[in-house]
Design a protein around this motif. Structure first.
Motif, PDB file in Angstrom:
ATOM      1  N   UNK A 159       0.855  -1.181   0.000  1.00 24.65           N
ATOM      2  CA  UNK A 159       0.000   0.000   0.000  1.00 24.65           C
ATOM      3  C   UNK A 159       0.893   1.233   0.000  1.00 24.65           C
ATOM      4  N   UNK A 160       0.561   2.226  -0.829  1.00 27.96           N
ATOM      5  CA  UNK A 160       1.376   3.442  -0.941  1.00 27.96           C
ATOM      6  C   UNK A 160       0.467   4.660  -0.794  1.00 27.96           C
ATOM      7  N   UNK A 161       0.959   5.675  -0.057  1.00 29.54           N
ATOM      8  CA  UNK A 161       0.155   6.868   0.184  1.00 29.54           C
ATOM      9  C   UNK A 161       1.026   8.109   0.320  1.00 29.54           C
ATOM     10  N   UNK A 162       0.449   9.237  -0.068  1.00 30.84           N
ATOM     11  CA  UNK A 162       1.035  10.553   0.171  1.00 30.84           C
ATOM     12  C   UNK A 162       0.327  11.139   1.382  1.00 30.84           C
ATOM     13  N   UNK A 163       1.076  11.459   2.426  1.00 27.42           N
ATOM     14  CA  UNK A 163       0.518  12.022   3.647  1.00 27.42           C
ATOM     15  C   UNK A 163       0.894  13.496   3.812  1.00 27.42           C
ATOM     16  N   UNK A 164       1.234  14.171   2.696  1.00 27.63           N
ATOM     17  CA  UNK A 164       1.686  15.562   2.774  1.00 27.63           C
ATOM     18  C   UNK A 164       0.774  16.493   1.990  1.00 27.63           C
ATOM     19  N   UNK A 165       0.135  17.427   2.704  1.00 26.80           N
ATOM     20  CA  UNK A 165      -0.652  18.448   2.021  1.00 26.80           C
ATOM     21  C   UNK A 165       0.263  19.439   1.301  1.00 26.80           C
TER      22      UNK A 165
ATOM     23  N   UNK B 164       4.878   6.746 -10.144  1.00 22.04           N
ATOM     24  CA  UNK B 164       3.682   7.530 -10.466  1.00 22.04           C
ATOM     25  C   UNK B 164       3.440   8.600  -9.404  1.00 22.04           C
ATOM     26  N   UNK B 165       2.599   9.588  -9.738  1.00 19.46           N
ATOM     27  CA  UNK B 165       2.237  10.603  -8.737  1.00 19.46           C
ATOM     28  C   UNK B 165       1.155  10.072  -7.786  1.00 19.46           C
ATOM     29  N   UNK B 166       1.226  10.525  -6.544  1.00 17.93           N
ATOM     30  CA  UNK B 166       0.238  10.170  -5.530  1.00 17.93           C
ATOM     31  C   UNK B 166      -0.335  11.450  -4.954  1.00 17.93           C
ATOM     32  N   UNK B 167      -1.668  11.554  -4.907  1.00 16.57           N
ATOM     33  CA  UNK B 167      -2.348  12.715  -4.338  1.00 16.57           C
ATOM     34  C   UNK B 167      -2.629  12.455  -2.868  1.00 16.57           C
ATOM     35  N   UNK B 168      -2.650  13.534  -2.073  1.00 15.63           N
ATOM     36  CA  UNK B 168      -2.886  13.390  -0.642  1.00 15.63           C
ATOM     37  C   UNK B 168      -4.368  13.172  -0.349  1.00 15.63           C
TER      38      UNK B 168
ATOM     39  N   UNK C  89       5.870  11.660   3.740  1.00 12.90           N
ATOM     40  CA  UNK C  89       5.543  12.700   4.707  1.00 12.90           C
ATOM     41  C   UNK C  89       6.356  13.967   4.434  1.00 12.90           C
ATOM     42  N   UNK C  90       5.778  15.119   4.744  1.00 22.37           N
ATOM     43  CA  UNK C  90       6.519  16.379   4.801  1.00 22.37           C
ATOM     44  C   UNK C  90       6.061  17.072   6.074  1.00 22.37           C
ATOM     45  N   UNK C  91       6.896  16.966   7.093  1.00 22.13           N
ATOM     46  CA  UNK C  91       6.570  17.524   8.398  1.00 22.13           C
ATOM     47  C   UNK C  91       7.656  18.523   8.794  1.00 22.13           C
ATOM     48  N   UNK C  92       7.507  19.793   8.387  1.00 22.77           N
ATOM     49  CA  UNK C  92       8.521  20.790   8.754  1.00 22.77           C
ATOM     50  C   UNK C  92       8.697  20.842  10.279  1.00 22.77           C
ATOM     51  N   UNK C  93       9.945  20.823  10.699  1.00 17.74           N
ATOM     52  CA  UNK C  93      10.266  20.859  12.121  1.00 17.74           C
ATOM     53  C   UNK C  93      10.135  19.499  12.801  1.00 17.74           C
ATOM     54  N   UNK C  94       9.665  18.487  12.087  1.00 22.60           N
ATOM     55  CA  UNK C  94       9.490  17.159  12.692  1.00 22.60           C
ATOM     56  C   UNK C  94      10.062  16.078  11.777  1.00 22.60           C
TER      57      UNK C  94
END
Length: 162
Positions: A62-68, A87-91, A140-145
């Protein structure tokens, strides 16, 4: 006398022939060329790592984008150097996991994931001889984390998503 001369000539010829044969040594038979051992049948190649019908899959990935912030994000996934996803993955609402049913032979493998933003992850995993494995890759893209990163999890039971 002619007869004795002819007889001497014949005896001499036979003696010469026997002497020549004797000088050549014992009769030799040619040494046979050894027959090479049979060529073993070619080893069958392990099954290819590939996307298959869900019911035939050894690995449910399973693949997912968790970044807004990075929406969509291109992810490339390879197993043992074989690219299986690119491929591209939408959040969407962060609950958008996409199933990739894969055929993966038993044994140790290396999964490598690369994002369009440069985040990378490489992990080793083992596939059993029987049964199915279940894995998740999240971007994930979690600035500061931890910033941009990828997570990987694999288990022998189906994954329950929140």
């Amino acid at each position: 006398m002619a007869r004795s001369s002819a007889m001497r000539t014949a005896v001499f010829a036979v003696a010469t022939l026997l002497a020549a044969a004797g000088c050549a040594g014992p009769a030799r038979t040619p040494t046979p060329t050894p027959t090479p051992p049979p060529t073993p049948p070619p080893k069958t190649a392990p099954p290819a790592i590939q996307i298959v019908d869900e019911q035939l899959a050894d690995l449910h990935l399973w693949v997912s984008n968790q970044s807004f912030d990075d929406d969509p994000i291109v992810l490339t996934v390879s197993i043992d150097g074989t690219e299986v996803i690119a491929q591209p993955f939408e959040v969407r609402g962060q609950h958008n996991w996409i199933l990739f049913p894969l055929q993966v032979p038993s044994g140790r493998h290396v999964v490598h994931v690369r994002s369009g933003t440069g985040a990378e992850k490489q992990e080793t995993f083992s596939m059993p001889g029987t049964g199915r494995q279940y894995a998740v890759i999240d971007y994930w893209n979690e600035p500061g984390q931890g910033g941009r990163h990828l997570s990987w999890r694999i288990q022998s039971t189906p994954i329950g998503f929140a």
